[in-house]
Design an enzyme around this catalytic site. Sequence first.
Site, mmCIF file in Angstrom:
data_model
loop_
_atom_site.group_PDB
_atom_site.id
_atom_site.type_symbol
_atom_site.label_atom_id
_atom_site.label_comp_id
_atom_site.label_asym_id
_atom_site.label_seq_id
_atom_site.Cartn_x
_atom_site.Cartn_y
_atom_site.Cartn_z
ATOM 1 N N TYR A 1 9.308 5.435 16.636
ATOM 2 C CA TYR A 1 10.135 4.255 16.754
ATOM 3 C C TYR A 1 9.673 3.517 17.991
ATOM 4 O O TYR A 1 9.704 4.068 19.083
ATOM 5 C CB TYR A 1 11.625 4.587 16.885
ATOM 6 C CG TYR A 1 12.469 3.348 16.689
ATOM 7 C CD1 TYR A 1 12.739 2.872 15.413
ATOM 8 C CD2 TYR A 1 12.961 2.650 17.786
ATOM 9 C CE1 TYR A 1 13.482 1.721 15.230
ATOM 10 C CE2 TYR A 1 13.703 1.493 17.595
ATOM 11 C CZ TYR A 1 13.964 1.043 16.328
ATOM 12 O OH TYR A 1 14.690 -0.102 16.136
ATOM 13 N N TRP B 1 0.836 -1.214 0.000
ATOM 14 C CA TRP B 1 0.000 0.000 0.000
ATOM 15 C C TRP B 1 0.870 1.263 0.000
ATOM 16 O O TRP B 1 0.454 2.301 -0.544
ATOM 17 C CB TRP B 1 -0.969 -0.009 1.185
ATOM 18 C CG TRP B 1 -0.311 0.125 2.537
ATOM 19 C CD1 TRP B 1 0.183 -0.887 3.307
ATOM 20 C CD2 TRP B 1 -0.086 1.331 3.256
ATOM 21 N NE1 TRP B 1 0.716 -0.386 4.469
ATOM 22 C CE2 TRP B 1 0.555 0.977 4.474
ATOM 23 C CE3 TRP B 1 -0.357 2.677 3.022
ATOM 24 C CZ2 TRP B 1 0.936 1.920 5.434
ATOM 25 C CZ3 TRP B 1 0.017 3.619 3.976
ATOM 26 C CH2 TRP B 1 0.660 3.243 5.162
ATOM 27 N N SER C 1 4.712 2.034 12.878
ATOM 28 C CA SER C 1 3.647 1.059 12.621
ATOM 29 C C SER C 1 3.852 0.391 11.260
ATOM 30 O O SER C 1 3.362 -0.711 11.029
ATOM 31 C CB SER C 1 2.267 1.710 12.698
ATOM 32 O OG SER C 1 2.193 2.784 11.794
ATOM 33 N N HIS D 1 8.683 7.483 7.595
ATOM 34 C CA HIS D 1 7.648 8.508 7.399
ATOM 35 C C HIS D 1 7.674 9.451 8.587
ATOM 36 O O HIS D 1 7.971 9.053 9.709
ATOM 37 C CB HIS D 1 6.266 7.871 7.206
ATOM 38 C CG HIS D 1 5.841 6.960 8.309
ATOM 39 N ND1 HIS D 1 6.349 5.680 8.467
ATOM 40 C CD2 HIS D 1 4.966 7.131 9.317
ATOM 41 C CE1 HIS D 1 5.796 5.115 9.524
ATOM 42 N NE2 HIS D 1 4.964 5.980 10.072
ATOM 43 N N LYS E 1 -5.721 8.400 10.876
ATOM 44 C CA LYS E 1 -6.475 8.786 12.080
ATOM 45 C C LYS E 1 -7.194 10.120 11.890
ATOM 46 O O LYS E 1 -8.080 10.455 12.661
ATOM 47 C CB LYS E 1 -5.540 8.902 13.292
ATOM 48 C CG LYS E 1 -5.109 7.572 13.885
ATOM 49 C CD LYS E 1 -4.347 7.734 15.176
ATOM 50 C CE LYS E 1 -2.967 8.316 14.967
ATOM 51 N NZ LYS E 1 -2.066 7.470 14.161
#
Lengths: 314, 314
Positions: free
Chosen positions: B220, B130, B223, B228, B158
């Site tokens: 860190y 993705w 996910s 990023h 989110k």
Amino acid sequence: MAHPRGLVFKRLLTEDRDARLVVALAEDGEQQPAVVILSKPPFQESHVREILSGDFAGTEEHRNDKFSKHSLDVPARLNGIMATMICPANEVDVAKYTHQVKHFVRESAALYTAATEPFVRALPPKQLAWVWNILDHEKEVESIIDETEHYVMVPDTKWDQADAKQLHCLCIAKERGLHSLRDLRGTHLPMLRHTLAAGRAALLRAHGVTASQLRVYVHYLPSFWQLHVHFALLSCGGAAAGTSVGKAVLLEDVIDNLARDGEHYATCSLSFAIGESEPLFGRLREHLQLEPPAPPAGGAEGQGEPATKQPRRE
Amino acid sequence: MAHPRGLVFKRLLTEDRDARLVVALAEDGEQQPAVVILSKPPFQESHVREILSGDFAGTEEHRNDKFSKHSLDVPARLNGIMATMICPANEVDVAKYTHQVKHFVRESAALYTAATEPFVRALPPKQLAWVWNILDHEKEVESIIDETEHYVMVPDTKWDQADAKQLHCLCIAKERGLHSLRDLRGTHLPMLRHTLAAGRAALLRAHGVTASQLRVYVHYLPSFWQLHVHFALLSCGGAAAGTSVGKAVLLEDVIDNLARDGEHYATCSLSFAIGESEPLFGRLREHLQLEPPAPPAGGAEGQGEPATKQPRRE
């Protein structure tokens, strides 16, 4: 006697969506100003049990093969609201609870020397009287959890000591004049390593907590300017416990940084969020570039909003 | 059709007091297992207005000259509960929502090399499909907020983009194989400085947000394992937005650390919280000392609980 009802709502002063809390300004029947803090308490297990077994009305908001989402109408007995009321409220009360714009500031060593350090040195000594009273055994002796040659450990005021999952203690450094992280040098490494090891050992003895359950950190900016180290359980509330980056710095990182360079905190930059109405902010502001950059000469062209647009976020 | 009522409560799976959320295991009338997530939504201003002006019953819990504290019985119409129900729930659902013991781990460079790096390298490539789809403009092209030679900026999942105060975006690095903070070296400084400056400029253009309103950080452990950078408004939820120390590292600190030592993240220690049921934890555990120290020979004497007491905190 004042009650938080029959009030005329004036405006919201601030809101913390994470904490399920709002603060409103209102007037009571005698037109006295009232500050009312409304909050939603965490769930109680006994209530969960009743909510699930009950037959309460609800609205289905969403459904697929596996998931469904419902808005439930649960009686107040199982779902109350806490209200704290300050009435009559004065201007200081209103100011205290009014939302302030916050800025995320990068404090270089030069900015610390120019603005923060003189601010800290000019604070009235009596502000720390309660700290010296603890260190000197004048007050709160009964609350001391541990004491060594380097620190006194007491419960953080946010911890009521009733809920073991919220364990949160402070080791206050005995060395006077260590205002904050900024004052730490390589010479403090033995004290810092001692605090980490002895503080962990004390909480294992007193509460059966192992090292890997604890987050150990200092705050910068601190809420009071005598060095103190937070020992908080991982299960403590994240936001509530002040563990955000740009506020909390892990003690292990402090130790590693000083081991690498004893002058680290005399030379590095540190970030923190600060509200516009906080006294230190006035000292910092004159040194900071907080507004959007000026538009290029000739006017900004192209897509998007012009660069001179005032920020519309808090 | 299943509804979150008339259920037989079995046990609590987990609880997040900060988020006013609990997850319970229950059984419906046909003895099918159901996972039910109950949460308390934030206050709505219109409800606050009604709560204050209404005449609802309550209990006074505390009072002094200035403050009073009340528990209010507010009708469900003004104070609902959200319920998400998974029914029938299988073992994987139950495991997903079951509380796991977390440990706060200090990962040395050696531990990274021994456990984390091999774990990351063995992850199935399709897990990042993705991400490549976004970087390659195969999917989600319409959601791209900004793109430069170094990154693609998209909204964080989110952020629903409806609530401006919750603004939260990600700049995904275009350089393939930059798994995390651990892979950054001095040679990445130009890319990182570009990301900080260009990302801020993009959010000023697109949303009128100034630099001092933003917290800019990496996670860190991340996910997902392609570098990023998070750009989140200060007004974003603290705990919810993953800003805790031991999870978030400020991009400005990353840049300063690499400017001081280009090999910083190849050699430093990093802390993070990890749950016992997470796959990486199994790899880390064999290298870690997570239990309380063994009692000294001859038995522990003195005050407090014995050092061999099992931890009673989560």
